[in-house]
Design a protein around this motif. Structure first.
Motif, PDB file in Angstrom:
ATOM      1  N   PRO A  71      47.867  21.768  -5.563  1.00 56.29           N
ATOM      2  CA  PRO A  71      46.966  21.652  -5.816  1.00 56.29           C
ATOM      3  C   PRO A  71      45.516  21.284  -5.017  1.00 56.29           C
ATOM      4  CG  PRO A  71      48.244  20.378  -7.377  1.00 56.29           C
ATOM      5  CD  PRO A  71      49.104  20.668  -6.125  1.00 56.29           C
ATOM      6  N   SER A  72      46.348  20.355  -3.751  1.00 60.90           N
ATOM      7  CA  SER A  72      45.462  20.373  -2.598  1.00 60.90           C
ATOM      8  C   SER A  72      45.009  21.721  -2.286  1.00 60.90           C
ATOM      9  CB  SER A  72      46.384  19.194  -1.795  1.00 60.90           C
ATOM     10  OG  SER A  72      47.533  19.955  -1.236  1.00 60.90           O
ATOM     11  N   SER A  73      45.755  22.764  -1.859  1.00 63.04           N
ATOM     12  CA  SER A  73      44.744  24.272  -1.800  1.00 63.04           C
ATOM     13  C   SER A  73      44.214  24.660  -2.959  1.00 63.04           C
ATOM     14  CB  SER A  73      45.747  24.581  -1.262  1.00 63.04           C
ATOM     15  OG  SER A  73      46.338  23.941  -0.090  1.00 63.04           O
ATOM     16  N   SER A  74      44.292  24.018  -4.100  1.00 65.79           N
ATOM     17  CA  SER A  74      43.520  24.399  -5.307  1.00 65.79           C
ATOM     18  C   SER A  74      41.804  25.332  -5.162  1.00 65.79           C
ATOM     19  CB  SER A  74      43.385  24.000  -6.217  1.00 65.79           C
ATOM     20  OG  SER A  74      43.033  23.018  -6.198  1.00 65.79           O
ATOM     21  N   ASP A  75      41.380  24.157  -4.049  1.00 69.48           N
ATOM     22  CA  ASP A  75      39.837  25.305  -3.781  1.00 69.48           C
ATOM     23  C   ASP A  75      40.113  26.305  -3.209  1.00 69.48           C
ATOM     24  OD1 ASP A  75      41.505  24.264  -1.348  1.00 69.48           O
ATOM     25  OD2 ASP A  75      39.227  23.620  -0.484  1.00 69.48           O
ATOM     26  N   LYS A  76      41.677  26.604  -2.653  1.00 66.77           N
ATOM     27  CA  LYS A  76      41.716  27.843  -2.301  1.00 66.77           C
ATOM     28  C   LYS A  76      42.001  29.564  -2.926  1.00 66.77           C
ATOM     29  CE  LYS A  76      43.062  26.273   1.438  1.00 66.77           C
ATOM     30  NZ  LYS A  76      42.250  25.174   1.470  1.00 66.77           N
ATOM     31  N   TRP A  77      43.045  28.852  -3.420  1.00 65.97           N
ATOM     32  CA  TRP A  77      43.973  30.114  -4.184  1.00 65.97           C
ATOM     33  C   TRP A  77      43.367  30.194  -5.706  1.00 65.97           C
ATOM     34  CZ3 TRP A  77      45.794  27.457  -8.870  1.00 65.97           C
ATOM     35  CH2 TRP A  77      45.765  26.761  -8.311  1.00 65.97           C
ATOM     36  N   ILE A  78      42.205  28.983  -5.824  1.00 65.77           N
ATOM     37  CA  ILE A  78      42.329  29.261  -7.192  1.00 65.77           C
ATOM     38  C   ILE A  78      40.568  30.964  -7.234  1.00 65.77           C
ATOM     39  CG2 ILE A  78      40.271  28.975  -8.985  1.00 65.77           C
ATOM     40  CD1 ILE A  78      41.727  25.849  -9.419  1.00 65.77           C
ATOM     41  N   TYR A  79      40.471  31.139  -6.143  1.00 62.44           N
ATOM     42  CA  TYR A  79      39.395  31.896  -5.854  1.00 62.44           C
ATOM     43  C   TYR A  79      39.734  32.856  -5.003  1.00 62.44           C
ATOM     44  CZ  TYR A  79      36.814  27.980  -6.803  1.00 62.44           C
ATOM     45  OH  TYR A  79      35.871  26.864  -7.715  1.00 62.44           O
ATOM     46  N   CYS A  80      40.954  32.419  -3.490  1.00 64.23           N
ATOM     47  CA  CYS A  80      41.283  33.750  -3.918  1.00 64.23           C
ATOM     48  C   CYS A  80      42.597  34.198  -3.866  1.00 64.23           C
ATOM     49  CB  CYS A  80      42.122  33.655  -2.121  1.00 64.23           C
ATOM     50  SG  CYS A  80      42.215  34.554  -0.692  1.00 64.23           S
ATOM     51  N   HIS A  81      43.263  35.460  -5.294  1.00 61.55           N
ATOM     52  CA  HIS A  81      44.437  35.563  -5.360  1.00 61.55           C
ATOM     53  C   HIS A  81      45.202  36.045  -4.459  1.00 61.55           C
ATOM     54  CE1 HIS A  81      41.402  34.888  -9.253  1.00 61.55           C
ATOM     55  NE2 HIS A  81      41.868  34.378  -8.792  1.00 61.55           N
ATOM     56  N   GLY A  82      45.163  35.793  -3.302  1.00 64.83           N
ATOM     57  CA  GLY A  82      46.102  36.334  -2.660  1.00 64.83           C
ATOM     58  C   GLY A  82      46.961  35.953  -1.841  1.00 64.83           C
ATOM     59  N   TRP A  83      46.150  34.671  -1.893  1.00 63.93           N
ATOM     60  CA  TRP A  83      46.475  33.227  -1.260  1.00 63.93           C
ATOM     61  C   TRP A  83      47.578  32.840  -0.824  1.00 63.93           C
ATOM     62  CZ3 TRP A  83      49.049  28.797  -1.417  1.00 63.93           C
ATOM     63  CH2 TRP A  83      48.252  27.620  -0.670  1.00 63.93           C
ATOM     64  N   LEU A  84      48.549  33.649  -2.273  1.00 63.60           N
ATOM     65  CA  LEU A  84      50.107  32.907  -2.506  1.00 63.60           C
ATOM     66  C   LEU A  84      50.830  33.787  -1.361  1.00 63.60           C
ATOM     67  CD1 LEU A  84      52.104  31.644  -3.177  1.00 63.60           C
ATOM     68  CD2 LEU A  84      52.179  32.902  -5.149  1.00 63.60           C
ATOM     69  N   ALA A  85      50.478  35.034  -1.152  1.00 63.24           N
ATOM     70  CA  ALA A  85      50.860  35.685  -0.955  1.00 63.24           C
ATOM     71  C   ALA A  85      51.219  36.556   0.751  1.00 63.24           C
ATOM     72  CB  ALA A  85      51.079  37.623  -1.033  1.00 63.24           C
ATOM     73  N   LEU A  86      50.145  35.626   1.571  1.00 63.38           N
ATOM     74  CA  LEU A  86      49.425  35.619   2.853  1.00 63.38           C
ATOM     75  C   LEU A  86      49.766  33.851   3.595  1.00 63.38           C
ATOM     76  CD1 LEU A  86      45.542  36.729   2.647  1.00 63.38           C
ATOM     77  CD2 LEU A  86      47.860  38.101   3.874  1.00 63.38           C
ATOM     78  N   ASN A  87      50.332  32.710   2.292  1.00 63.21           N
ATOM     79  CA  ASN A  87      50.394  31.823   3.002  1.00 63.21           C
ATOM     80  C   ASN A  87      51.836  31.498   2.932  1.00 63.21           C
ATOM     81  OD1 ASN A  87      48.196  29.813   3.961  1.00 63.21           O
ATOM     82  ND2 ASN A  87      47.343  31.143   2.478  1.00 63.21           N
ATOM     83  N   ARG A  88      52.320  32.139   1.864  1.00 60.76           N
ATOM     84  CA  ARG A  88      54.318  32.030   1.776  1.00 60.76           C
ATOM     85  C   ARG A  88      54.790  31.949   3.407  1.00 60.76           C
ATOM     86  NH1 ARG A  88      56.694  32.409  -3.509  1.00 60.76           N
ATOM     87  NH2 ARG A  88      55.651  34.161  -4.382  1.00 60.76           N
ATOM     88  N   GLY A  89      55.442  30.670   3.096  1.00 62.36           N
ATOM     89  CA  GLY A  89      56.633  31.035   4.246  1.00 62.36           C
ATOM     90  C   GLY A  89      55.835  30.627   5.346  1.00 62.36           C
TER      91      GLY A  89
END
Length: 233
Positions: free
Chosen positions: A14-32
């Motif tokens: 949730p602390s990064s939701s200001d990014k992943w709510i609007y960028c739907h590639g956030w998880l793939a790019l940040n994972r790991g």
């Protein structure tokens, strides 16, 4: 699609939701990618632990040797303690199940359950100003709180930020209606689903805040180049 990993709560914090709510590639790019640990982060963690202990009645704030922290946290603890309703400090919140995604959790600093309204309050011990209005982290916790405690006619988001100067004071609140929360829940559900289905990276104003993938994001590279090309010499 459902996520079953026990570590899924870290995938979309949730602390990064200001990014992943609007960028739907956030998880793939940040994972790991590794998390940074700074002295400021450690100090913030300590402040959260102290506030939790005070609200649970297991610590007398004024016995702390850190007088500066006492001065900063005392008005926050007092404000929370005097709120009507049942106070839940450091409450683990499931914000994914209602959208079909299990093990998506975050921890809210304070949830106050009142028959007429729900309140989500968050301690920010840093100096960078944070506003309650439209705050996606608090809205995500509030969405989970509604699933847990039931809907109300109105809701309140509160930022407790004692160390940073703000013209409206250290404790700032924003009220919203049930319909406004439902509108956000639509956005939240879409963002979760698209991130787990490798959605498209999107650059914009949300990139101004720190993102671990800034150096490898193709969308941000194109966005930055476009800005550079359009800037008058």
């Amino acid at each position: 699609m459902s996520v079953s990993s026990t570590k899924a709560h870290a995938d979309l914090p949730p602390s990064s939701s200001d990014k992943w709510i609007y960028c739907h590639g956030w998880l793939a790019l940040n994972r790991g990618l590794p998390n940074d640990c700074s002295a400021a982060a450690a100090e913030g963690t300590e402040a959260h632990e102290v506030l939790e202990a005070v609200l649970r009645g297991t610590l007398d704030l004024f016995t702390l040797k850190d007088n500066e922290m006492v001065d900063y946290l005392a008005p926050c603890a007092e404000w929370v303690s005097y709120q009507p309703g049942v106070i839940h400090p450091e409450l683990r919140m499931d914000f994914g199940s209602t959208f079909g995604f299990v093990d998506l959790f975050g921890t809210s600093d304070v949830v106050i359950d009142h028959p007429e309204h729900l309140t989500v309050a968050d301690l920010k011990y840093g100096m960078g100003l944070v506003e309650p209005e439209g705050n996606t982290q608090l809205l995500t916790y509030l969405s989970a709180a509604v699933d847990r405690f039931g809907p109300r006619k109105k809701y309140r988001l509160v930022i407790l930020q004692p160390r940073a100067y703000h013209p409206n004071g250290a404790i700032r609140e924003w009220w919203l209606t049930h319909q406004e929360l439902e509108d956000f829940r639509v956005l939240l559900g879409e963002a979760i689903s698209r991130n787990y289905n490798r959605g498209k990276p999107t650059a914009g104003d949300h990139c101004r805040k720190y993102c671990k993938a800034q150096g490898s994001c193709p969308a941000l590279a194109r966005y930055s180049l476009d800005i550079f090309r359009s800037t008058p010499e």
